[in-house]
Scaffold this active site. Structure first.
Site, PDB file in Angstrom:
ATOM      1  N   GLY A 122       0.882  -1.139  -0.106  1.00 52.52           N
ATOM      2  CA  GLY A 122      -0.040   0.210   0.038  1.00 52.52           C
ATOM      3  C   GLY A 122       0.929   1.065  -0.030  1.00 52.52           C
ATOM      4  O   GLY A 122       2.236   1.107  -0.316  1.00 52.52           O
ATOM      5  N   CYS A 123       0.368   2.189   0.463  1.00 49.28           N
ATOM      6  CA  CYS A 123       1.197   3.679   0.239  1.00 49.28           C
ATOM      7  C   CYS A 123       2.401   3.422   0.920  1.00 49.28           C
ATOM      8  O   CYS A 123       2.623   3.369   2.070  1.00 49.28           O
ATOM      9  CB  CYS A 123       0.148   4.750   1.088  1.00 49.28           C
ATOM     10  SG  CYS A 123       1.085   6.352   1.397  1.00 49.28           S
ATOM     11  N   PHE A 124       3.475   3.801  -0.005  1.00 49.48           N
ATOM     12  CA  PHE A 124       4.802   3.653   0.381  1.00 49.48           C
ATOM     13  C   PHE A 124       5.380   4.585   1.618  1.00 49.48           C
ATOM     14  O   PHE A 124       6.340   4.353   2.200  1.00 49.48           O
ATOM     15  CB  PHE A 124       5.429   3.678  -0.703  1.00 49.48           C
ATOM     16  CG  PHE A 124       5.871   4.545  -1.835  1.00 49.48           C
ATOM     17  CD1 PHE A 124       5.135   6.077  -1.337  1.00 49.48           C
ATOM     18  CD2 PHE A 124       6.226   4.398  -3.140  1.00 49.48           C
ATOM     19  CE1 PHE A 124       5.266   6.958  -2.447  1.00 49.48           C
ATOM     20  CE2 PHE A 124       6.211   5.590  -4.094  1.00 49.48           C
ATOM     21  CZ  PHE A 124       5.785   6.674  -3.555  1.00 49.48           C
TER      22      PHE A 124
END
Ligand code: SME
Length: 311
Positions: free
Chosen positions: A163-165
């Site tokens: 997911g969002c890094f």
């Protein structure tokens, strides 16, 4: 004890020859000649995640020490000095020589920060090593590690999409045994995509963290188990509040030797779910580092969006 002099003597030896075999051999001899009341001084070298005997002075010693065992294993796993005033009180202490009563073990590192070696000094006296000894010997270890050349590099790298890094990078940065991270875009067809392209044009890349780690301190299986704690492994193209193919989960390996470890870890994870896993298990095809403003984003913006709850 004059640790400044000892350090100067080590510097002179190290400048004459940096290759680790003669340097460790003479470093052990220097400690042996200089320190009083010791019965062993030498090194264990990290090999395949465990320890193997290196140059030393003293009685013949155990050749192999597993990373889970002994004072030396604790120094490796915890990556910090172990001061043991009474070895008989240390659970799992390995008595190579029954005359030993106290011990100090100090980890040494590669330039990237992986543990390469431990320095081990034993004494027949109880409580032989003071805080001054610890400081002096740690300085000795720092000097040694700057000069020591030719030891096998033990850093490894894996690419993890969760997911969002932004949040994933912070999570891995907090993990003991992680040496370096970088966020980027992996396993998509367009070369050098920008964040805007990945987000709006559905280029097919996954937001991914390149994780460089010390396998002796953090074996891949343990790293993956920690990664599993912060992903929803059955969500398809979705983590937290983020939806889209760039938010898929995936483990991308650059070393084919990692493939069976990844497969086994995912098999064990699958057994904990009724639905099929959505986590990709693939070789790394490509990785394009993200723009600088995305690197360490949550350090730059502590109140920024994060799908991982650090509490
Ligand atoms: N005592 C060490 C093993 C090495 S010998 O001291 C040389 C340990 O417990 O790790």
């Amino acid at each position: 004890m004059d640790y400044a002099l000892l350090n100067a003597q080590l510097e002179a030896l190290a400048q004459a020859e940096g290759w680790y075999v003669p340097l460790m051999a003479n470093a052990a001899a220097l400690l042996w000649e200089t320190l009083t009341d010791i019965n062993w001084a030498g090194f264990y070298i990290v090999k395949n995640g465990n320890l193997v005997l290196g140059p030393f002075q003293g009685k013949t010693a155990c050749i192999h020490i597993a990373r889970e065992k002994g004072v030396c294993g604790a120094a490796l796993r915890e990556n910090r000095t172990q001061m043991v005033p009474d070895v008989h009180q240390f659970p799992g202490h390995i008595a190579c020589d029954s005359a030993s009563n106290s011990e100090i073990v100090i980890p040494l590192h590669s330039a990237a920060g992986a543990v390469t070696t431990v320095l081990d000094i034993d004494s027949p006296a109880l409580n032989r090593f003071s805080a001054d000894d610890q400081a002096g010997l740690e300085r000795f270890a720092r000097t040694l590690e700057t000069y020591m050349k030719g030891l096998e590099a033990v850093e490894k790298t894996i690419y993890l999409a969760g997911g969002c890094f932004w949040g994933c990078q912070k999570y891995f940065d907090l993990m003991a045994g992680v040496l370096e991270t970088e966020v980027g875009y992996a396993n998509g067809p367009t070369p050098n995509p920008t964040y805007e392209q990945v987000k709006h044009d559905h280029t097919g890349h996954a937001e991914t963290v390149r994780v460089k780690y010390d396998p002796a301190r953090l074996p891949l299986r343990e790293l993956l188990e920690k990664y599993f704690l912060v992903i929803d492994p059955v969500a398809v193209n979705h983590q937290g509040e983020d939806f889209g193919i760039q938010y898929r989960t995936g483990i991308y390996y650059a070393d084919p030797a990692d493939a069976p470890v990844v497969t086994d870890a995912l098999k064990a994870l699958a057994a904990r779910y009724d639905q099929p896993l959505a986590v990709e298990n693939k070789p790394l095809e490509n990785f394009y580092p993200a723009e600088e403003y995305h690197q360490k984003y949550l350090e730059k913006h502590p109140d920024g969006y994060c799908h991982i709850h650090f509490d």
